[in-house]
Design a protein around this motif. Structure first.
Motif, short mmCIF file in Angstrom:
data_model
loop_
_atom_site.label_atom_id
_atom_site.label_comp_id
_atom_site.label_asym_id
_atom_site.label_seq_id
_atom_site.Cartn_x
_atom_site.Cartn_y
_atom_site.Cartn_z
N ARG A 137 1.27 -1.77 -4.05
CA ARG A 137 1.78 -2.93 -3.30
C ARG A 137 3.28 -2.76 -3.11
NH1 ARG A 137 -1.52 -4.47 -7.45
NH2 ARG A 137 -3.54 -5.33 -6.84
N ASP A 215 -2.95 -11.30 0.68
CA ASP A 215 -2.60 -10.54 1.89
C ASP A 215 -1.96 -11.42 2.97
OD1 ASP A 215 -3.50 -8.23 0.74
OD2 ASP A 215 -5.47 -8.27 1.70
N HIS A 225 2.53 -3.52 4.87
CA HIS A 225 2.01 -2.69 3.78
C HIS A 225 2.07 -1.22 4.18
CE1 HIS A 225 -0.33 -1.24 0.46
NE2 HIS A 225 -1.23 -0.71 1.29
#
Length: 291
Positions: A137, A215, A225
């Motif tokens: 992440r 998300d 991302h």
């Protein structure tokens, strides 16, 4: 809470400082008076010089009535023995720092419980897990999972492209209902937010949410991302070895090590990694490796 910490090295001293700020009842034990003196003079805690594997020293530290006993000396054997002794004296819960990954195997858990060690800490393993979280992440500054992952606390730094910059929290709450802003870190200040507080560029916002909605934070915070495939590690430390063991099949990992003898041993410990002998501080070495 009464907490006895054994070992005034980097880990023990850091723990003692953090917990003393929370006004816990802390006693720090070490056999080196020099390490204890520095901490004793600057923090609200008690220190005791002595061996952590001495029953007399442990009793003098009040282990029989402590809620938590933490052994974090550099010697894992000493830590395990100290925890076992503390538990036999009366400590409610014990934690030992270890250096052997095998000890974390669930099949060995019963053994440590039986001898009085309630929990084990392997710092290199925890560090490797943190690195993997950051790689998975890349848009997140901090990631914490609470209640077995049912609640996620995410720290995200906002840039000027985040659509919520300039909003007051009460405006954000009217539009978005899947998140709760638990805290704002602005420069060196941590703010417990209220509805009138305004979200600013470069703030680190700590969102509380569930895994299903994480998300959605990407769009709200203006993040993208980026999938990471290649990782270059400078130095073949124990953290590097543990990271390679945990993530070597997910990422293409290359390790640069300046110690020739260590470099020769690394292929055995990290069979899925590329090992390079060289100084990671040398710009020519980095360029040659494609940095």
């Amino acid at each position: 809470m009464k907490i006895v910490i054994v070992g005034a090295g980097e880990v023990g001293s850091h723990l003692a400082k953090l917990l003393s700020r929370e006004e816990q009842d802390i006693i720090l034990v070490d056999d080196d008076q020099g390490r204890l003196s520095t901490i004793d003079a600057n923090y609200n805690l008690m220190t005791l010089r002595g061996s952590p594997t001495s029953f007399n020293v442990l009793k003098s530290a009040g282990v029989e009535s402590c809620d938590l006993f933490i052994a974090v000396t550099p010697d894992e054997t000493r830590n395990v023995i100290a925890c076992s002794m503390a538990k036999s004296i009366g400590a409610q819960r014990t934690v030992a720092r270890i250096d052997n990954y095998e000890f974390l195997d669930m099949h060995n858990r019963e053994f440590f419980t039986r001898i009085g060690v309630n929990a084990l800490i392997y710092p290199e393993y925890l560090a490797a897990q943190e690195i993997i979280t950051a790689l998975n992440r890349s848009w997140v500054r901090h990631w914490f999972e609470l209640h077995d992952g049912e609640i996620i606390l995410v720290g995200v730094k906002l840039r000027e492209n985040a659509r919520i910059v300039g909003m007051q929290l009460k405006e954000f709450a009217m539009v978005e209902h899947n998140f709760h802003v638990s805290a704002i870190k602005r420069h060196h200040e941590t703010i417990i937010p209220r509805g009138d507080d305004r979200i600013c560029e470069n703030d680190i916002l700590y969102f509380t949410t569930t895994r299903d909605h994480v998300d959605e934070l990407l769009e709200i915070c203006g993040k993208v991302h980026k999938r990471i495939r290649k990782v270059l590690i400078m130095g073949g430390s124990r953290i590097a070895v543990r990271l390679a063991a945990l993530a070597g099949d997910t990422y293409k990992i290359k390790i640069i090590e300046s110690n020739l003898e260590k470099c020769r041993r690394l292929p055995e410990k990290c069979p899925d990694c590329d090992i390079v002998y060289g100084d990671a501080r040398d710009i020519d070495v980095l360029r040659e490796e494609g940095i």
